[in-house]
Design an enzyme around this catalytic site. Structure first.
Site, PDB file in Angstrom:
ATOM      1  N   GLU A  51      -1.109 -10.491  -2.921  1.00 53.16           N
ATOM      2  CA  GLU A  51      -0.454 -10.173  -4.187  1.00 53.16           C
ATOM      3  C   GLU A  51       0.788 -10.893  -4.056  1.00 53.16           C
ATOM      4  O   GLU A  51       1.071 -11.661  -4.572  1.00 53.16           O
ATOM      5  CB  GLU A  51       0.363  -9.098  -4.621  1.00 53.16           C
ATOM      6  CG  GLU A  51      -0.070  -8.015  -6.091  1.00 53.16           C
ATOM      7  CD  GLU A  51      -0.752  -7.110  -7.116  1.00 53.16           C
ATOM      8  OE1 GLU A  51      -0.401  -7.345  -8.184  1.00 53.16           O
ATOM      9  OE2 GLU A  51      -1.638  -5.986  -5.860  1.00 53.16           O
ATOM     10  N   GLU A  56       3.067   2.154  -2.128  1.00 50.88           N
ATOM     11  CA  GLU A  56       2.953   2.486  -2.923  1.00 50.88           C
ATOM     12  C   GLU A  56       2.746   3.486  -3.912  1.00 50.88           C
ATOM     13  O   GLU A  56       2.883   4.119  -4.905  1.00 50.88           O
ATOM     14  CB  GLU A  56       2.012   1.302  -3.075  1.00 50.88           C
ATOM     15  CG  GLU A  56       1.419   1.238  -4.095  1.00 50.88           C
ATOM     16  CD  GLU A  56       0.495  -0.207  -3.938  1.00 50.88           C
ATOM     17  OE1 GLU A  56      -0.531   0.287  -3.774  1.00 50.88           O
ATOM     18  OE2 GLU A  56       0.016  -1.098  -5.751  1.00 50.88           O
TER      19      GLU A  56
HETATM   20  C1  BGC Z   1       1.319  -4.197  -8.069  1.00 52.51           C
HETATM   21  C2  BGC Z   1       2.147  -3.664  -9.010  1.00 52.51           C
HETATM   22  C3  BGC Z   1       2.617  -3.293 -10.137  1.00 52.51           C
HETATM   23  C4  BGC Z   1       1.231  -3.019 -10.831  1.00 52.51           C
HETATM   24  C5  BGC Z   1       1.464  -3.976 -12.315  1.00 52.51           C
HETATM   25  C6  BGC Z   1       0.346  -3.849  -9.104  1.00 52.51           C
HETATM   26  O1  BGC Z   1      -0.621  -4.484  -7.991  1.00 52.51           O
HETATM   27  O2  BGC Z   1       1.355  -4.184  -6.976  1.00 52.51           O
HETATM   28  O3  BGC Z   1       3.490  -2.604  -7.309  1.00 52.51           O
HETATM   29  O4  BGC Z   1       4.283  -3.191 -10.327  1.00 52.51           O
HETATM   30  O5  BGC Z   1       0.550  -3.688 -10.130  1.00 52.51           O
HETATM   31  O6  BGC Z   1       0.762  -2.842 -12.444  1.00 52.51           O
END
Ligand code: BGC
Length: 928
Positions: free
Chosen positions: A504, A775
């Site tokens: 990501e 997270e």
């Molecule tokens: C990310 C988040 C992001 C989100 C959006 C995720 O996959 O890691 O931190 O804000 O997607 O919902």
């Protein structure tokens, strides 16, 4: 040697400023006894010390006053700018002299001299006068150098390799060029950028200490170039320049394994500009005369790692004598119209080094090194193998319940280093165009010894000075602060990312807005966010929708989510507050307005209840994700953020003097709040989602009428009590919950949340060995198993947003929003949570602020420092008289004024300086 001769020699060595300072210091010490009562230091230009690529026509200058005295205010200043450092100190050949300006302003002062041209280098000095009739000596001489301001300054051509499959994952092309210089040079600068990420060498020596240059921007609209002073690397006679280019963000794998986001072809654009002693300039351009080949970097990728075959090294390839007859000629591409800009933010550099904490063999029989810290960067090694042997390094954030190496949460990101030995002797390697998020490293293909002499981990992140520190008497809270700071380091890699390890690593806007204010306390992020916000403006859609990620590489429909896109208003405002940076408000004003305009057009009767929203992402959902009792209605959230963005737009309009907009948007805000109340709030103030986040947002953004606020705060508290003092908020409620509780007099409950050690809470991960912010509240569940590997990062800064409350409320360092940038400071510590001590320091543009308190047997002690040229309002809690300052009753201390009692607090104003307050704390319920 006389002064001028010494300067000549040093200038050639690029050390003139340093020496000039030493010589001056000597001169001063001859005429004036040290210590000098008032000095000026830390001269910065556009947030940098001696920048060499400025493209602002009127760069902003700031400095700090240094003094031991209390109550020092600058009353006037004088700046002088010249093109020669020595003449400048004699007051000669001044190109811009302000004369004495009667003003207290010492930060963000625009250069107002004649227009500066491309490459122009100017030197500057400042002196100041203060309210004690003192004048400082002239400061040391600093400089700034302009970048290449016109398109026509670029005479170089884009060059490319001729590799057949022009796509992600190919070998890194190496470009080289030799050139002869038959005369002595005065200076040499390399102006360089790439499609991809570059590493340059001159005569075999690495140029600069940046990594992943030219950084990540919305490449097709804004491509940064870097500038390096390479004077000391240039030889008389034969020279060579070599540049290697990796896929980087340009064409490397990104989200959903998408590749070639900005283009298929890597490219290099550079010009090495040499100035001879007679002032004549010669430019060595990238052009068709360059050669290209492939070497040891067989592939490189941020997600997947690097494949390096040392047998394919080309020793000496960036030196003049290397034979390149077998190398290809390059392709040139004159069709590329890059929008080149100077690099403005801090560049990525190598920082902390970690030696192995432990080397272990896991139950699965794998050999793993534990570096003790979840960090972002890479492993460097010095290992011995056999020619042709392969060693592989894998990287993971955690070990699983059984103690085995765990990489499922990386999703498709391989984070793997493959190294092929070229010899039977010890070989040294560190990666080039990749970074890993890890604490643990698994090694395969090497069985020899592993220890601190042959393996180390390095953290890489944007080179932001650490400005803040925070600690308390509670070790777990201190570890939380450590984790917040490491979450920031690991995720501030040229852009603010969500996470640094799985596939990501993008500039997710929601995460950035949640954490932005905390970030301003930990490190100097002025340049970092200012640069990123320009990419936000560049990638914002025509209709005002702000993409989910910046720089945007997602589909254009993936935009306009409440609490995410609002970074467009929230981040500029936070930067303004921290640095009194009006320019960022100016720069972003249209973007802020366009975002509010977007919502306006997508609302009916002032209600924004359409669109796709992430809502209060990752709130506590019990066992039933998305269906828990803590689920907050997404449209309610959207309406609250609609109001917040509108409020921030009004604030910006007021500061910038757009009075029509102030009026228009104030009316709009009234209607937004009205619509909110009629849709989501009962006449008695109960909200349709009775969640913590619902009350937090309604209260924090002043959505409710005055008469309903106190009861809403009570409902929030009883909700928290229903959860046995656990937090249930997600990304959107978390940054504000403790602030709201403090604002409504319930700092005690905020402390309950902070101190809670069971899930969900901030200290639960700490108790479970976290070294960064997770997270999710339960990345590792209470039963020891992991959350869903599809979304389980152990380095995600959003929940670290509590840091802002720790600095502003626990230690109590705040800026007055009407006089921001910590020019008017508010120091209001809030003891609680059984802490016996808390202290914070913050290096601001004016200097260091400190607030440190202790409680010992009912005696409260507070030490504060208020930097020169600022003042502070101090608010002391639970006071019983008398309060002493350094042993004296505060009523007798002349620097302390406007003393008044407000409830149990005592408030007063102080001028700059350090103070030591002591008093007995009021015992609740007892008549004091
Ligand atoms: C990310 C988040 C992001 C989100 C959006 C995720 O996959 O890691 O931190 O804000 O997607 O919902």
């Amino acid at each position: 040697m006389n002064y001028i001769q010494i300067m000549g020699v040093l200038k050639k060595a690029g050390l003139s400023t340093v020496l000039l300072f030493l010589l001056q210091a000597k001169t001063f010490s001859q005429v004036q006894p040290l210590p000098v009562p008032l000095r000026v230091e830390n001269l910065i230009c556009e947030y940098k010390t001696n920048p060499i690529a400025v493209d602002a026509a009127n760069p902003r200058l700031s400095w700090k006053l240094i003094t031991q005295d209390r109550g020092v205010q600058q009353t006037s200043y004088e700046i002088r700018v010249g093109s020669n450092a020595v003449s400048l100190t004699k007051g000669k050949d001044i190109i811009w002299g302000t004369g004495r300006i009667y003003s207290p302003q010492s930060i963000q002062i625009y250069y107002g001299g004649p227009m500066l041209g491309s490459r122009q280098k100017v030197y500057w000095q400042v002196r100041v006068w203060n309210n004690k009739n003192q004048v400082s000596p002239w400061s040391m001489v600093n400089f700034w150098k302009m970048g290449l301001l016109k398109k026509t300054d670029w005479t170089a051509q884009w060059i490319q390799d001729t590799y057949l499959s022009d796509t992600t994952g190919g070998p890194a092309p190496m470009f080289r060029k030799t050139f002869k210089l038959d005369r002595k040079i005065r200076a040499a600068h390399l102006y360089i950028t790439a499609h991809g990420v570059f590493e340059a060498q001159i005569n075999g020596k690495r140029v600069g200490d940046d990594y992943f240059a030219p950084g990540w921007t919305s490449y097709n609209k804004r491509l940064q170039y870097n500038v390096y002073d390479v004077t000391s690397s240039i030889l008389k006679g034969l020279n060579a320049i070599g540049v290697t280019i990796g896929d980087g963000w340009y064409r490397g794998y990104t989200y959903n394994r998408k590749k070639n986001v900005y283009g298929k072809k890597l490219g290099l654009l550079c010009q090495l500009e040499v100035v001879y002693t007679n002032g004549q300039r010669e430019i060595i351009n990238s052009d068709k005369t360059w050669k290209v080949a492939y070497g040891p970097i067989r592939s490189s990728s941020f997600f997947d790692g690097e494949v390096y075959d040392a047998r394919k090294q080309k020793p000496g390839w960036a030196t003049g004598t290397y034979k390149d007859a077998t190398w290809d000629t390059v392709k040139t591409d004159t069709t590329i119209k890059a929008n080149l800009i100077a690099t403005s933010g801090p560049t990525v550099k190598k920082h902390e080094k970690f030696s192995p904490l432990k080397v272990l063999t896991t139950p699965a029989g794998e050999r793993v090194v534990d570096f003790g810290q979840n960090l972002v960067g890479w492993v460097q090694f010095k290992l011995q193998g056999k020619a042709g042997d392969t060693v592989r390094l894998y990287h993971a954030e955690v070990l699983d319940q059984k103690g085995n190496f765990y990489t499922k949460n990386l999703r498709t990101a391989k984070q793997e280093i493959t190294y092929v030995f070229k010899s039977d002797s010890v070989e040294t390697y560190e990666p080039h165009f990749t970074f890993q998020g890890f604490r643990f490293m698994k090694i395969v293909g090497y069985t020899g010894p592993l220890d601190s002499t042959n393996v180390a981990a390095y953290a890489l992140y944007s080179d932001m000075a650490q400005t803040g520190s925070f600690s308390t008497s509670n070790k777990l809270v201190n570890q939380l602060q450590h984790n917040i700071q490491w979450g920031q380091k690991g995720n501030f890699i040229d852009v603010p990312t969500d996470c640094p390890q799985r596939d990501e690593r993008m500039g997710w806007t929601g995460d950035a807005q949640a954490f932005c204010r905390t970030a301003t306390f930990n490190m100097d992020v002025a340049g970092f966010f200012t640069k990123w916000l320009k990419d936000l403006s560049a990638d914002q859609h025509k209709d005002g929708a702000v993409p989910y990620v910046i720089p945007n590489m997602l589909d254009s429909t993936l935009s306009a989510a409440s609490g995410w896109s609002d970074v467009a208003t929230i981040a500029p405002w936070n930067i303004y507050l921290a640095y009194n940076d009006k320019q960022v408000l100016q720069q972003q004003y249209n973007s802020m307005k366009a975002w509010v305009g977007y919502i306006q057009r997508h609302s009916r009767n002032y209600l924004w209840d359409t669109g796709n929203h992430f809502g209060d992402w990752l709130f506590y959902a019990g066992t039933n994700y998305e269906d828990g009792a803590a689920l907050t209605d997404k449209n309610l959230i959207a309406q609250a953020f609609y109001a917040h963005s509108t409020q921030l737009l009004i604030n910006a309009a007021r500061i910038l003097g757009h009075s029509d907009d102030v009026q228009t948007y104030t009316q709009l805000l009234y209607n937004i709040k009205k619509a909110f109340n009629s849709e989501y709030v009962t006449p008695n103030g109960r909200m349709i989602s009775g969640t913590q986040t619902s009350y937090v947002l309604a209260l924090n953004f002043d959505m409710l009428p005055e008469n309903l606020r106190a009861s809403a705060a009570k409902r929030l508290v009883s909700n928290i009590e229903d959860y046995d003092e656990h937090i249930t908020t997600g990304f959107l409620g978390t940054p504000y919950i403790c602030h709201v509780l403090s604002r409504f007099g319930r700092t005690d409950i905020a402390y309950d949340l902070l101190m809670k050690e069971s899930y969900p809470s901030w200290l639960y991960p700490v108790k479970n060995g976290a070294t960064t912010i997770w997270e999710r509240w339960d990345g590792i569940k209470p039963d020891g198993s992991f959350e869903d590997p599809e979304m389980n990062s152990f380095n995600h800064y959003a929940y670290g947003a509590i840091g802002d409350w720790m600095y502003r409320v626990v230690a109590g360092i705040n800026t007055d929003e009407d006089d921001p940038g910590f020019h008017k400071i508010i120091i209001a510590p809030h003891p609680g949570g059984k802490l016996t001590m808390a202290q914070a320091e913050l290096e601001t543009l004016y200097g260091k602020i400190k607030s440190a308190w202790t409680i010992d047997q009912g005696i409260f002690t507070l030490d504060i420092t208020v930097p020169p040229n600022t003042t502070a309002q101090v608010i002391l809690p639970s006071v019983t008289d008398p309060i002493t300052e350094n042993g004296l009753d505060i009523n007798t201390v002349k620097e302390i004024t406007d003393i008044k009692k407000v409830g149990n607090d005592e408030q007063f104003a102080v001028v700059s300086g350090s103070y030591h307050f002591v008093y007995t704390l009021r015992v609740p319920g007892k008549k004091n």
